[in-house]
Design an enzyme around this catalytic site. Structure first.
Site, mmCIF file in Angstrom:
data_model
loop_
_atom_site.group_PDB
_atom_site.id
_atom_site.type_symbol
_atom_site.label_atom_id
_atom_site.label_comp_id
_atom_site.label_asym_id
_atom_site.label_seq_id
_atom_site.Cartn_x
_atom_site.Cartn_y
_atom_site.Cartn_z
ATOM 1 N N HIS A 64 -17.175 -3.463 -3.203
ATOM 2 C CA HIS A 64 -15.805 -3.974 -3.166
ATOM 3 C C HIS A 64 -15.651 -5.111 -2.174
ATOM 4 O O HIS A 64 -15.963 -4.959 -0.988
ATOM 5 C CB HIS A 64 -14.828 -2.854 -2.808
ATOM 6 C CG HIS A 64 -13.397 -3.294 -2.741
ATOM 7 N ND1 HIS A 64 -12.692 -3.709 -3.852
ATOM 8 C CD2 HIS A 64 -12.531 -3.385 -1.696
ATOM 9 C CE1 HIS A 64 -11.456 -4.030 -3.494
ATOM 10 N NE2 HIS A 64 -11.332 -3.842 -2.193
ATOM 11 N N HIS A 111 -12.785 -8.845 -1.878
ATOM 12 C CA HIS A 111 -11.614 -9.463 -2.485
ATOM 13 C C HIS A 111 -11.998 -10.803 -3.114
ATOM 14 O O HIS A 111 -13.151 -10.979 -3.534
ATOM 15 C CB HIS A 111 -10.508 -9.596 -1.457
ATOM 16 C CG HIS A 111 -9.873 -8.278 -1.105
ATOM 17 N ND1 HIS A 111 -8.883 -8.136 -0.159
ATOM 18 C CD2 HIS A 111 -10.095 -7.026 -1.584
ATOM 19 C CE1 HIS A 111 -8.524 -6.871 -0.062
ATOM 20 N NE2 HIS A 111 -9.254 -6.168 -0.908
ATOM 21 N N TYR A 151 0.869 -1.175 0.000
ATOM 22 C CA TYR A 151 0.000 0.000 0.000
ATOM 23 C C TYR A 151 0.909 1.229 0.000
ATOM 24 O O TYR A 151 1.552 1.531 1.003
ATOM 25 C CB TYR A 151 -0.895 0.017 1.241
ATOM 26 C CG TYR A 151 -2.186 -0.748 1.100
ATOM 27 C CD1 TYR A 151 -3.402 -0.085 0.990
ATOM 28 C CD2 TYR A 151 -2.195 -2.136 1.077
ATOM 29 C CE1 TYR A 151 -4.598 -0.777 0.868
ATOM 30 C CE2 TYR A 151 -3.375 -2.846 0.964
ATOM 31 C CZ TYR A 151 -4.579 -2.165 0.856
ATOM 32 O OH TYR A 151 -5.752 -2.860 0.732
#
Length: 614
Positions: A388, A390, A207
């Site tokens: 959203h 994963h 990130y």
């Protein structure tokens, strides 16, 4: 009666010659997409208020062409049409379904109408239409979910479907406006927010965060559109890009660093301005709204967050990805905002291994919005959303409640695809009042996983988020919930004193179908802790509970040819079952819980979480 996989042209063509006259659709088709990287398959489509959708498929072939829908991309249970033009100019066109990897059968009920079929020296173009919901259970309904399409062609009119070239792609068909239908300003400027020559680490998850000033403008402007900037050779590495507005009182660091690492300053700023995830593209806001720049209340800096998933540990990668936005002095009536909802991303969110379906819930209780905002929050008009999760995510939906009663399922994708995460406009504007509740439900599958999956930043962790685009803007950045892990552990037979002990206790459970079902029930019935955050990083905890969800009524079916028979429902059920059994998504196994907790997620992030939130 079954059909041999090598269907010879004579029998097929005699049974499917199109004797109807050819005519074209009078309405221009607004939406389009290539179905393959080589751009051999080009699809255009549009839909109307009568729940009719029209397709135009252009394929670089002068043989047979096919188009249809599959279950999770698998052939068994697929619904498709096959057509073409014979050398003598006659056309053939028919509605089919795939039984298994070797057998394809023509539907008894023909529910696709051919509008036109043309062919030149290099390509065939087939235009046809159908209702969203036909009365044939062998036809896949066309819904507001992500759909998996299949298309194929052969070199000539000898149709051997399973030996032809085939492509598969996920698409969302329920688009409600095209950018060309909106008012583009006559004067605009472009501004890029991106990393500069960032060396992508040889790590499966990175990130990268940096702080960038927004344009200095002397008068108020509106951002009306954003676009994505991905370094071409890094397209498979970039998982998501988010732009966060910073409060003007914030003291911000310089440089680029891990967003959620040892330095907590790089996690400052949490109010979403715009976001992109895998499969998304540009998005233009409706004419009524834009993101405000240039007033004393507007942010002057943003935090750019780029998430990389370098699973192959490729060395020496340099990246310049980010986002581009377009802004104009031609003002819109309302200032735009984005509210982040769902489950707080942290290991309190867990998924048992080896289950076909597991539902998780995150609640937003807005009862303190007025107090936290400083002034009463005006009614929010929600016009778009971004969902959203994963790799384990299979479905996401957001449900709105008022005074304890369900108003609507505001947004949903029941066949979610990680590789197609788009900002999607709502069909109708929705009013959201302070005091309403908003529940986000995520459905997961972990059939191929042997260890616990927990919430976290890595692609191998999980998230459950819904970003709501609304106007007019207020100061609330996020409103997210999670179940009381102490209550959940207690229900699973592990009394604990605090949240940390609760998370450890969850990892000690002997997971099987029964304990997974008990955990799902415990998470749904536990008290929800709701964390509300403002642009100035003020955090307030609220509580709530998960209400029941009333399912939408199914669409009524319609027949395009009223006299056609309907196939037996049992046949479609069999095809659906066969396809679902063979469509398990292959993902990497999750790391053991302690490794995720202290290595993959990082101890500084855990400490920051417990100090600032719990």
């Amino acid at each position: 009666m079954t059909s041999h996989p090598c269907m010879k042209s004579l029998l097929f063509l005699l049974s499917t010659l199109c004797l109807c006259s050819s005519h074209s659709s009078s309405r221009p088709l607004r939406f389009s997409a290539y179905l393959d990287p080589m751009q051999q398959f080009y699809l255009r489509w549009d839909h109307d208020s009568k729940e009719m959708i029209t397709f135009e498929l252009q394929v670089q072939s002068t043989g047979w062409v096919a188009f249809g829908f599959t279950i999770h991309g698998e052939l068994p249970g697929a619904d498709l049409v096959i057509g073409g033009v014979l050398p003598d100019g006659n056309m053939y066109f028919s509605d089919w379904h795939i039984v298994d990897e070797e057998t394809i059968l023509e539907d008894e009920s023909q529910d696709y109408e051919l509008l036109s079929m043309t062919q030149d020296k290099t390509s065939t173009t087939m235009t046809f239409r159908r209702y969203f919901q036909t009365c044939d259970p062998l036809d896949h309904p066309i819904t507001g979910d992500t759909l998996r399409v299949i298309s194929g062609f052969g070199p000539d009119d000898t149709i051997d479907f399973f030996k032809g070239k085939m492509v598969k792609k996920s698409l969302f068909f329920m688009l409600y406006y095209h950018e060309e239908e909106l008012n583009s300003p006559s004067v605009y400027h472009v501004y890029d927010l991106k990393l500069d020559d960032f060396p992508v680490p040889e790590d499966d998850t990175t990130y990268a965060c940096t702080f960038i000033p927004l344009p200095r403008v002397k008068t108020k402007h509106h951002i009306y559109k954003y676009d994505i900037l991905i370094t071409p050779h890094n397209i498979t590495l970039v998982h998501h890009i988010l732009v966060y507005a910073c409060g003007n009182a914030s003291v911000l660091p310089t440089g680029v660093s891990d967003c959620y690492g040892a330095d907590p300053e790089f996690s400052l700023c949490s109010q979403i301005v715009m976001g992109w995830a895998v499969g998304g593209g540009s998005f233009m806001f409706p004419d009524e709204t834009g993101y405000s720049l240039g007033t004393p209340e507007d942010p002057q800096w943003i935090r750019l967050e780029v998430h990389y998933s370098n699973f192959d540990l490729i060395p020496d990668l340099i990246d310049n990805s980010g986002m581009r936005f377009y802004y104009t002095p031609e003002l819109r009536p309302y200032d735009l905002g984005v509210l982040q909802t769902g489950i707080l991303t942290f290991p309190i969110h867990f998924l048992p291994p080896g289950v076909e379906a597991f539902n998780s819930y995150g609640l937003c209780n807005t009862s303190q919005f007025d107090e936290l905002n400083g002034v009463p929050v005006p009614d929010m008009t929600v016009f778009a959303y971004l969902l959203h999760t994963h790799l384990a995510g299979r479905g996401v939906r957001g449900i709105q409640y008022r005074d304890g009663k369900q108003l609507r399922i505001l947004c949903e994708d029941n066949t979610y695809d990680f590789n197609l995460q788009e900002t999607r406009a709502l069909k109708e504007l929705v009013t959201f009042k302070a005091g309403d509740e908003f529940l986000v439900e995520c459905r997961y599958e972990t059939s191929d996983r042997t260890g616990l999956t927990v919430g976290g930043p890595s692609t191998l962790n999980e998230m459950c988020l819904a970003f709501l685009y609304y106007y007019p803007r207020h100061n609330i950045s996020s409103c997210m919930g999670y179940p009381s892990i102490q209550d959940v552990a207690q229900d699973l037979g592990h009394p604990v004193a605090d949240a940390m002990e609760g998370m450890v206790a969850i990892n000690m459970v002997d997971w099987n179908k029964e304990t997974a079902k008990s955990a799902e029930k415990a998470c749904k019935e536990a008290d929800q802790v709701v964390v509300i955050k403002t642009i100035d990083e003020v955090v307030v905890n609220e509580t709530g509970f998960i209400r029941d969800i009333i399912e939408n009524e199914p669409m009524p079916c319609k027949r395009i040819f009223p006299d056609e028979p309907t196939a037996e429902p049992e046949a479609q059920a069999r095809f659906q079952e066969e396809a679902m059994m063979s469509s398990a998504l292959k993902t990497k196994a999750a790391l053991p819980f302690p490794a995720l907790l202290f290595v993959h997620l990082g101890l500084p992030w855990l400490l920051t979480f417990f100090l600032n939130v719990l």
